[in-house]
Enzyme design. Structure first.
Site, PDB file in Angstrom:
ATOM      1  N   GLY A  32       0.834  -1.213   0.000  1.00  0.00           N
ATOM      2  CA  GLY A  32       0.000   0.000   0.000  1.00  0.00           C
ATOM      3  C   GLY A  32       0.862   1.253   0.000  1.00  0.00           C
ATOM      4  O   GLY A  32       2.094   1.198  -0.124  1.00  0.00           O
ATOM      5  N   ALA A  73      -0.723  -0.135  13.239  1.00  0.00           N
ATOM      6  CA  ALA A  73      -0.997   1.164  12.613  1.00  0.00           C
ATOM      7  C   ALA A  73      -2.422   1.554  12.967  1.00  0.00           C
ATOM      8  O   ALA A  73      -3.377   1.093  12.358  1.00  0.00           O
ATOM      9  CB  ALA A  73      -0.822   1.076  11.099  1.00  0.00           C
ATOM     10  N   TYR A 100     -14.780   1.801  10.118  1.00  0.00           N
ATOM     11  CA  TYR A 100     -13.319   2.012  10.218  1.00  0.00           C
ATOM     12  C   TYR A 100     -12.930   2.403  11.641  1.00  0.00           C
ATOM     13  O   TYR A 100     -12.008   1.836  12.220  1.00  0.00           O
ATOM     14  CB  TYR A 100     -12.919   3.098   9.226  1.00  0.00           C
ATOM     15  CG  TYR A 100     -11.440   3.420   9.175  1.00  0.00           C
ATOM     16  CD1 TYR A 100     -10.533   2.541   8.577  1.00  0.00           C
ATOM     17  CD2 TYR A 100     -10.944   4.620   9.688  1.00  0.00           C
ATOM     18  CE1 TYR A 100      -9.174   2.848   8.501  1.00  0.00           C
ATOM     19  CE2 TYR A 100      -9.595   4.938   9.616  1.00  0.00           C
ATOM     20  CZ  TYR A 100      -8.708   4.052   9.017  1.00  0.00           C
ATOM     21  OH  TYR A 100      -7.372   4.364   8.937  1.00  0.00           O
TER      22      TYR A 100
HETATM   23  P1  NAD Z   1      -3.503   1.709   1.571  1.00  0.00           P
HETATM   24  O1  NAD Z   1      -4.882   1.342   1.217  1.00  0.00           O
HETATM   25  O2  NAD Z   1      -2.644   2.347   0.526  1.00  0.00           O
HETATM   26  O3  NAD Z   1      -2.702   0.466   2.128  1.00  0.00           O
HETATM   27  C1  NAD Z   1      -3.318  -0.589   2.827  1.00  0.00           C
HETATM   28  C2  NAD Z   1      -2.705  -1.881   2.352  1.00  0.00           C
HETATM   29  O4  NAD Z   1      -3.292  -2.966   3.104  1.00  0.00           O
HETATM   30  C3  NAD Z   1      -3.021  -2.170   0.872  1.00  0.00           C
HETATM   31  O5  NAD Z   1      -1.843  -2.587   0.207  1.00  0.00           O
HETATM   32  C4  NAD Z   1      -4.048  -3.280   0.939  1.00  0.00           C
HETATM   33  O6  NAD Z   1      -4.059  -4.104  -0.218  1.00  0.00           O
HETATM   34  C5  NAD Z   1      -3.635  -4.010   2.209  1.00  0.00           C
HETATM   35  N1  NAD Z   1      -4.714  -4.796   2.818  1.00  0.00           N
HETATM   36  C6  NAD Z   1      -5.961  -4.381   3.135  1.00  0.00           C
HETATM   37  N2  NAD Z   1      -6.674  -5.384   3.662  1.00  0.00           N
HETATM   38  C7  NAD Z   1      -5.851  -6.459   3.695  1.00  0.00           C
HETATM   39  C8  NAD Z   1      -6.007  -7.800   4.121  1.00  0.00           C
HETATM   40  N3  NAD Z   1      -7.167  -8.260   4.617  1.00  0.00           N
HETATM   41  N4  NAD Z   1      -4.955  -8.654   4.018  1.00  0.00           N
HETATM   42  C9  NAD Z   1      -3.773  -8.217   3.509  1.00  0.00           C
HETATM   43  N5  NAD Z   1      -3.565  -6.960   3.079  1.00  0.00           N
HETATM   44  C10 NAD Z   1      -4.590  -6.089   3.170  1.00  0.00           C
HETATM   45  O7  NAD Z   1      -3.604   2.667   2.861  1.00  0.00           O
HETATM   46  P2  NAD Z   1      -2.475   3.501   3.611  1.00  0.00           P
HETATM   47  O8  NAD Z   1      -2.840   4.923   3.529  1.00  0.00           O
HETATM   48  O9  NAD Z   1      -1.117   3.070   3.173  1.00  0.00           O
HETATM   49  O10 NAD Z   1      -2.710   3.033   5.114  1.00  0.00           O
HETATM   50  C11 NAD Z   1      -1.871   2.062   5.727  1.00  0.00           C
HETATM   51  C12 NAD Z   1      -2.263   1.922   7.196  1.00  0.00           C
HETATM   52  O11 NAD Z   1      -2.077   3.155   7.876  1.00  0.00           O
HETATM   53  C13 NAD Z   1      -3.704   1.500   7.415  1.00  0.00           C
HETATM   54  O12 NAD Z   1      -3.760   0.598   8.508  1.00  0.00           O
HETATM   55  C14 NAD Z   1      -4.394   2.792   7.768  1.00  0.00           C
HETATM   56  O13 NAD Z   1      -5.545   2.582   8.555  1.00  0.00           O
HETATM   57  C15 NAD Z   1      -3.301   3.530   8.525  1.00  0.00           C
HETATM   58  N6  NAD Z   1      -3.482   4.992   8.449  1.00  0.00           N
HETATM   59  C16 NAD Z   1      -3.174   5.681   7.319  1.00  0.00           C
HETATM   60  C17 NAD Z   1      -3.376   7.072   7.274  1.00  0.00           C
HETATM   61  C18 NAD Z   1      -3.029   7.884   6.061  1.00  0.00           C
HETATM   62  O14 NAD Z   1      -3.226   9.113   6.081  1.00  0.00           O
HETATM   63  N7  NAD Z   1      -2.487   7.320   5.008  1.00  0.00           N
HETATM   64  C19 NAD Z   1      -3.932   7.734   8.392  1.00  0.00           C
HETATM   65  C20 NAD Z   1      -4.263   6.981   9.506  1.00  0.00           C
HETATM   66  C21 NAD Z   1      -4.009   5.613   9.542  1.00  0.00           C
END
Ligand code: NAD
Ligand code: UDP
Length: 317
Positions: free
Chosen positions: A10, A114, A145
């Protein structure tokens, strides 16, 4: 060390993979690609220290050999995904977290969750400190969520207390940078792609709601520091520079030279419960981890705009 990174294909996960590979660590990515992409790891595809396992962590899994650390990032994260994928979100943060904590326990590995500023819901305390318990609507469009992440924190602490698993919890605030999906619906991909196309930027509501945007390299630095520390957390990682959405839009248009301005649009129904203010208190991260953001908004946006320019060209959009 050998680290398992769930969600490593991701946006945030792939940058974390880069950081650990650069440090000489062995990295095992587990990802089902529901919102991620192999393209995010294509530059490292030949790295001998990287293994990619395509698997849904809501289902049980085992990894051969020793594991020293687990960074559990797997979860869709965009408000558009909250509506499209609520059951997958609930499963990956409950069953997925349970499976990865089980792995941490079996392997004697450190476990980092995370988590998110969404824990605070539409906050009544400002800026948000880690001891604020939040104001969450369980039934609204963001409920799946928010509650999934709250459960994930609770089960992480239960494994820590009951089974002595060595855990870390990071609460991530809005983060941006290269490798965000063009169509993921979050404000940065929307505004940057609209701005590059010379379209008006669609600010929802009165545009006076605030967010605080952290560049992805700074977030990754905070996660790596927390993982290496002896701090359980939770620890907020985010950039405390708070801007209204309209002001944020102006900064992007100024950077790209977009003359089309801003178009206020009614808040879409699926955005009901949109938090009106969000800003991290980072005193804990600063005092316990020696962390603070280093990339200015203009620098971070310039790097992000350059990346989206190439993406738009590639997509022919
Ligand atoms: P993203 O959607 O780009 O990445 C999430 C990744 O998790 C993806 O590659 C997806 O394919 C994988 N995934 C989802 N469900 C899955 C499963 N059941 N099994 C295996 N893989 C799975 O999102 P991101 O922005 O990179 O977020 C990453 C983490 O950080 C998440 O946990 C998110 O809640 C947390 N987060 C992100 C932000 C932000 O601003 N980007 C803010 C708060 C929290
Ligand atoms: N937003 C907006 N226009 C868009 C997309 C988002 O005005 O095209 C607003 C949204 O209503 C929210 C803020 O930008 O107030 C941040 O939205 P995002 O989806 O990036 O993340 P959130 O902080 O809501 O999870």
């Amino acid at each position: 060390m050998r680290i398992v990174i769930t969600g490593g294909a991701g946006f945030v996960g792939s940058h974390l993979v880069d950081r650990y590979l650069a440090a000489g660590d062995d990295v095992v990515v587990v990802d089902n690609l529901i919102t991620g992409s192999r393209r995010n790891l294509a530059h490292a595809a030949d790295a001998p220290r990287l293994t990619v396992v395509e698997h849904d962590v809501s289902r049980p899994l085992s990894i051969d050999g020793p594991v020293d650390a687990i960074a559990h990032l797997a979860s869709p994260a965009s408000p558009i995904d909250f509506l499209r994928l609520p059951i997958q979100i609930l499963k990956v943060n409950s069953l997925g977290t349970y499976h990865m904590l089980g792995m941490a326990r079996a392997k004697g590995a450190r476990f980092l969750l995370a988590s998110t500023s969404e824990i605070y819901g539409d906050p009544e305390v400002h800026p948000q400190t880690e001891d604020y318990h939040g104001n969450v609507d369980t039934l609204g469009p963001r409920g799946a969520y928010d509650e999934a992440k709250r459960f994930a924190e609770a089960i992480t602490m239960a494994y820590h207390r009951m089974h002595g698993v060595d855990v870390r919890i990071v609460r991530i605030f809005n983060t941006y940078g290269p490798r965000m999906r063009l169509d993921d619906g979050r404000v940065v991909p929307n505004f940057v792609s609209q701005s590059l196309r010379g379209e008006p930027l669609t600010a929802f509501g009165d545009g006076e709601q605030t967010r605080s945007f952290c560049y992805v390299d700074d977030l990754v630095d905070g996660i790596v520091r927390l993982m290496a520390s002896d701090v359980v957390g939770p620890v907020n990682i985010g950039n405390p520079l708070e801007l209204s959405i309209v002001e944020f839009a102006r900064r992007i248009n100024a950077l790209t030279g977009n003359p089309a301005g801003i178009a206020l649009q009614p808040l879409p129904a699926e955005r009901t419960g949109d938090p009106s203010r969000r800003c991290p208190d980072i005193a804990r991260a600063t005092s316990l981890l020696g962390w603070q953001p280093r990339v200015s908004l203009d620098d971070g946006l310039a790097r992000t705009v350059a990346w989206f320019r190439d993406e738009l060209q590639r997509a022919g959009a």
